[in-house]
Design an enzyme around this catalytic site. Structure first.
Site, PDB file in Angstrom:
ATOM      1  CG  HIS A 251       3.961   8.888   9.202  1.00 31.16           C
ATOM      2  ND1 HIS A 251       3.776   8.478   7.887  1.00 31.16           N
ATOM      3  CD2 HIS A 251       3.498   7.542   9.693  1.00 31.16           C
ATOM      4  CE1 HIS A 251       3.518   7.207   7.593  1.00 31.16           C
ATOM      5  NE2 HIS A 251       3.176   6.660   8.718  1.00 31.16           N
ATOM      6  CG  ASP A 252       6.682   5.501   9.211  1.00 28.63           C
ATOM      7  OD1 ASP A 252       6.098   5.434  10.206  1.00 28.63           O
ATOM      8  OD2 ASP A 252       6.022   5.075   8.223  1.00 28.63           O
TER       9      ASP A 252
ATOM     10  CD  GLU B 281       4.804   2.403   4.655  1.00 26.57           C
ATOM     11  OE1 GLU B 281       5.363   2.907   5.122  1.00 26.57           O
ATOM     12  OE2 GLU B 281       3.726   1.342   4.651  1.00 26.57           O
TER      13      GLU B 281
ATOM     14  CG  ASP C  40      -2.376   5.711   5.819  1.00 34.12           C
ATOM     15  OD1 ASP C  40      -2.096   4.472   5.450  1.00 34.12           O
ATOM     16  OD2 ASP C  40      -1.520   6.581   6.115  1.00 34.12           O
TER      17      ASP C  40
ATOM     18  CG  ASP D 256       0.379   0.746   6.835  1.00 31.36           C
ATOM     19  OD1 ASP D 256       1.153   1.939   6.877  1.00 31.36           O
ATOM     20  OD2 ASP D 256       0.602  -0.305   7.592  1.00 31.36           O
TER      21      ASP D 256
HETATM   22  C1  NOJ Z   1       3.741   1.959   8.146  1.00 36.88           C
HETATM   23  C2  NOJ Z   1       3.382   3.250   8.676  1.00 36.88           C
HETATM   24  O1  NOJ Z   1       3.700   4.011   7.830  1.00 36.88           O
HETATM   25  C3  NOJ Z   1       4.159   3.064  10.140  1.00 36.88           C
HETATM   26  O2  NOJ Z   1       3.827   4.483  10.848  1.00 36.88           O
HETATM   27  C4  NOJ Z   1       3.350   2.213  10.714  1.00 36.88           C
HETATM   28  O3  NOJ Z   1       3.743   1.932  12.185  1.00 36.88           O
HETATM   29  C5  NOJ Z   1       3.456   0.678  10.177  1.00 36.88           C
HETATM   30  N1  NOJ Z   1       3.232   0.850   8.897  1.00 36.88           N
HETATM   31  C6  NOJ Z   1       2.524  -0.378  10.611  1.00 36.88           C
HETATM   32  O4  NOJ Z   1       1.099  -0.059  10.380  1.00 36.88           O
END
Ligand code: NOJ
Length: 529
Positions: free
Chosen positions: A325-326, A264, A99, A201
């Site tokens: 994970h989000d 992402e 990442d 990210d």
């Molecule tokens: C995206 C990530 O997937 C998430 O988990 C994170 O909180 C935010 N970016 C901030 O870095």
């Protein structure tokens, strides 16, 4: 399959390292834990792992607040263990994707400490500093994605700094060439250590409006939503200048052979695909999150497949994601019966699939009691249910008390269903979702039409989603029953290769297929029919 890259023919598996495997009893997963489980990933049949951040971090946002980009946090291990992981993964034919978090650092990163130390510090313009408005209020109406304004006052230097996320995550100033070069050096540091690529990210947030214009108010805002949605991120996301930055980043990665760059990006399809870049000079894979956001019915899914395929630039390689994970886990969204159908969908669509750890055993979101809460996204906006802890809980490896995850106190609770839903039990049960994933991954590996065939004839009949994968004479028909009712659909004669139920493989499916409720099947159509 000669012409395909590994990231086109293979399947990516996302590991959230805190929750995969703990090796030292502190209740948090680590790098030696991942090494222990590599053989499991080989038998599962994936080709690459992407690991969420492992860098030193105060963990305000669980590793997405990085205080040193070129080291490993001691909770996960050290650089020697990281090198060992690279070696162990590669020796098993697995690729390793890290990442990369370029948009922001931790407020404890030495760059930020310097930047905030004085207005004339050489690193002042490595971050985004603004004066208060003339009336002493915030510089503009930009909001943090984790609640509240995106501006934090610095008493020492009497200016505000900008943070897209937590105030502990100040945004870097990507308009500054020095920042770019420093971050490209970070990329090279890891490429030199042998990593096979990066998931980047929040790539679409990297550049903000240089005039700092107010974002427009969102007329469709609903009070139950995250506060951030009160405004539309017109000037804080997806700015036109981003593409030049992405192309430069891609250039850095491409100086090394056979690497991948994944972005992402949460944007509607027509904006998402622009991140492939002019002449495909952008990211190799802009993550396609359509399946995370769509209504789970045949029409909606058929529509996004068609829209996505139509929007892809010439030569761009597609990809699909069911969870991360989000976002809430797929089983919790659509139920265990449909999760099997979703697995067949993910692994038969055209493009690279990414599996989120635990999806292959049908892991559920785990309810989190208030005293167990970890995620700042929820803590800052209590009651809005923005929290991501439920989808980040420890992987249940077996049915024992601590699920084979740790010998200590797990950082998040282990699902109460883990006595039943775990890797060991599902490995031993022929009809488990885990074995369905293994069979699907095996079929995909051995079937070139599923990997590189075009996708055709996407349509809906009753509640059945159907499409074909075609390569030369080879025609593979996929029929997915998205409903809880059985149905019969006609098709050219063929042989059933795989069902989400167990007992049908090899069946001669004739001219029509009977699909049980929540059943998906893959049919090899006879040539010349
Ligand atoms: C995206 C990530 O997937 C998430 O988990 C994170 O909180 C935010 N970016 C901030 O870095």
């Amino acid at each position: 399959m000669q012409d395909l890259k590994w990231w086109q023919s293979g399947v990516i598996y996302q590991i959230y390292p805190r929750s995969f495997q703990d090796s030292n009893g502190d209740g948090i997963g680590d790098l030696p834990g991942i090494i222990q489980r590599l053989d499991y990933l080989v038998t599962l049949g994936v080709s690459a792992i992407w690991i969420s951040p492992i860098y030193p971090s105060p963990m305000a946002d669980f590793g997405y607040d990085v205080s040193d980009f070129c080291a490993v946090d001691k909770v996960f291990g050290n650089l020697a263990e990281f090198d060992e992981l690279v070696g162990e993964a590669h020796s098993r034919g697995l690729r390793l994707i890290l990442d990369f978090v370029p948009n922001h650092t931790s407020n404890e990163h030495p760059w930020f400490l310097e930047s905030r130390s004085s207005r004339d510090n050489p690193k002042r313009d490595w971050y985004i500093w603004r004066d208060a408005a003339a009336d002493g209020t915030l510089p503009n109406n930009w909001l943090s994605r984790f609640g509240g304004p995106a501006w934090e006052w610095d008493e020492g230097t009497k200016q505000y700094y900008y943070h897209s996320f937590l105030k502990q995550q100040p945004d870097l100033n990507w308009r500054n060439p020095r920042v770019r070069h420093a971050m490209y050096d970070v990329v090279r540091f890891w490429l030199d250590r042998g990593v096979d690529g990066f998931r980047v990210d929040v790539l679409w947030l990297l550049i903000k409006d240089d005039q700092f214009r107010d974002n427009p108010v969102n007329p469709g805002y609903d009070a139950g939503e995250s506060m951030h949605n009160r405004i539309l991120p017109l000037y804080t996301a997806d700015r036109p200048e981003i593409h030049e930055v992405v192309a430069a980043m891609r250039g850095v990665v491409d100086a090394y052979p056979d690497r991948v760059l994944i972005g992402e990006i949460y944007l509607p399809i027509e904006h998402l695909v622009t991140y492939y870049g002019r002449d495909l000079s952008g990211v190799n894979l802009p993550f396609n999150f359509q399946l995370l956001q769509t209504m789970w019915n045949a029409e909606s899914i058929a529509r996004i497949i068609a829209e996505y395929e139509k929007a892809l630039p010439q030569g761009a390689w597609p990809n699909w994601v069911l969870g991360n994970h989000d976002n809430p886990r797929i089983v919790s969204r659509i139920g265990p019966a449909q999760a099997r159908v979703a697995a067949m969908l993910l692994l038969t669509l055209r493009g690279t699939p990414t599996i989120y750890y635990g999806e292959e055993i049908g892991m559920n979101d785990v309810p989190i009691a208030p005293e167990q809460l970890q995620d700042p996204a929820e803590k800052n906006q209590p009651g809005l249910r923005q929290g991501r802890d439920p989808e980040r809980t420890p992987m249940p490896w077996d049915g024992s008390l601590l699920a084979g995850f740790t010998s200590g106190r797990p950082w998040l609770p282990i699902g109460t269903d883990h006595a039943r839903v775990n890797v060991k039990a599902f490995s031993e049960s022929r009809d488990s979702i885990l074995n369905l994933y293994r069979r699907l991954l095996g079929l995909r590996r051995s079937n070139s039409a599923l990997i590189q065939g075009r996708i055709d004839a996407v349509g809906v009949e009753e509640n059945i989603l159907r499409y074909e994968r075609r390569q030369g004479e080879e025609r593979i028909l996929i029929l997915l029953n998205l409903s809880h009712e059985s149905a019969r659909v006609s098709h050219p004669p063929g042989r059933l290769l795989l069902s989400t139920y167990l007992d049908r493989d090899g069946e001669d499916s004739g001219h029509s297929a009977f699909l049980r409720a929540n059943e998906g099947i893959i049919v090899q159509i006879e040539p010349d029919s």
